[in-house]
Design a protein around this motif. Structure first.
Motif, short mmCIF file in Angstrom:
data_model
loop_
_atom_site.label_atom_id
_atom_site.label_comp_id
_atom_site.label_asym_id
_atom_site.label_seq_id
_atom_site.Cartn_x
_atom_site.Cartn_y
_atom_site.Cartn_z
N LYS A 108 24.76 50.42 64.00
CA LYS A 108 24.54 49.87 62.67
C LYS A 108 25.73 50.11 61.74
N ARG A 114 19.10 44.94 61.17
CA ARG A 114 17.94 45.76 60.81
C ARG A 114 17.60 46.62 62.03
N ASP A 147 16.34 51.44 59.28
CA ASP A 147 15.64 50.71 58.22
C ASP A 147 14.18 51.10 58.22
N LYS A 170 10.80 55.54 54.63
CA LYS A 170 11.33 54.99 55.87
C LYS A 170 10.24 54.74 56.91
#
Length: 344
Positions: A108, A114, A147, A170
């Motif tokens: 990421k 995502r 995410d 989260k």
């Protein structure tokens, strides 16, 4: 807790499911079920370390094999995964298992997507050993690159918050569930048959299972699975069938038993419950969330296990009735909208 929002499901989302090993297992079954559940809503690919049961079970899904996923941290592996994601224009990565979760979240940093990390029982807590604190701290740091941290049981959520220290914003909790199985057949003989389905390796307690059934001669245990402990699976009233890929024969048994030192929310127990089988489960992880009046939770000692086996056998009509009444509660179709909101 994170609030899921309404989205336009007409737009297909490119989703990569990444997992360390493609072997027969609970996390692999979970991925297979996700792909089936969301057919027509997502364009899925699979990323794992080598060909195996998962890729074979999803022949219509494009699979990529990156050997480094199954090894220690490698910069090359990070960029190998990134290349796959970029080539397939992946928008959401769903990572299961520790190594896969590590690579998915580090990627990421270099590729905008995502990332949903699925706990499946926190191995950093249960299997960390002397490095437990270190692994917990690493998991907490990696959560900042997630995410969503998807917890498959209330117990996993509790550990995420209180032990690891992941922010509640989260976390999404969706209890594991499965596609409903056929109900068990009417008994054709007087032998009460228990089923064990799982890997014959730690943290499963096959040794306790064998010891208990050796002391009860008027019940039968059938073991389905493979692993280092298979040599112990021999006794007069114990049958060993080995590994059966995509096992779906729950209807021919009277009850399900799973003993373990640690669990997230075991898929094999969910599949048994969804077919209307009474359960005997070790009181670990999220197993208590599968038991109401449909079975018994036990501590891992021989006397308690034997007592539970005899009680379920002697009160089978009541447990079977309760298990049938509960089976629809384990239907994955009930959670389809939640998963779609999570990925899309």
């Amino acid at each position: 807790m994170k609030v899921l929002i309404e989205v336009d499901y007409r737009i297909m989302t490119n989703v990569a499911f990444i997992i360390t090993k493609p072997i027969v297992g609970g996390a692999q079954t979970w991925i297979k079920d996700q792909i089936r559940l969301l057919d027509g809503n997502i364009n899925p690919i699979i990323i794992t370390s080598e060909p195996g049961w998962l890729s074979e079970s999803c022949p219509d899904v494009k699979s990529y094999f990156v050997k480094g996923i199954n090894k220690r941290l490698s910069v090359k592996t990070i960029f190998d995964v990134k290349t796959i994601l970029k080539c397939n224009k992946i928008q959401t990565v769903v990572a299961s298992s520790a190594n896969a979760g590590l690579y998915a979240r580090l990627v990421k940093i270099f590729y905008k997507c995502r990332v949903v990390y699925v706990s499946h029982g926190w191995s950093c807590i249960y299997n960390g050993g002397r490095f437990k604190k270190l692994y917990i701290n690493i998991e907490k740091i990696l959560s900042y690159l997630s995410d969503v941290v998807l917890c498959v049981s209330k117990k996993d959520t509790e550990n995420a918050l209180k032990v690891i220290g992941i922010k509640s914003s989260k976390i999404v909790t969706i209890r594991n569930s499965v596609f409903i199985k056929d109900e068990k057949k009417k008994k054709e003989n007087n032998t009460f048959k228990f089923l064990f389905l799982g890997r014959l390796t730690y943290p499963k307690r096959v040794d306790l299972l064998i010891d208990a059934f050796e002391k009860i001669k008027d019940v039968e245990l059938v073991i389905v699975g493979d692993g280092p402990q298979r040599s112990k699976c021999s006794s007069e009233n114990i049958s060993f069938l080995g590994e059966i890929k995509s096992f779906n024969d729950f209807k021919n048994y009277d009850a399900f038993i799973l003993l373990s030192d640690s669990e997230g929310l075991p898929m094999s127990a969910l599949e048994a419950a969804s077919s209307g089988l009474p359960l005997i489960l070790s009181n670990v992880g999220g197993c208590s969330e599968l038991i109401s009046n449909n079975g018994i939770l036990v501590e891992n000692n021989i006397d308690e296990i034997i007592k539970a086996i005899l009680h379920v056998r002697d009160n089978s009509s009541l447990y079977y009735k309760n298990a049938l009444e509960m089976k629809d509660a384990f239907n994955i179709e009930n959670d389809k909208e939640l998963y779609r909101s999570l990925y899309i």
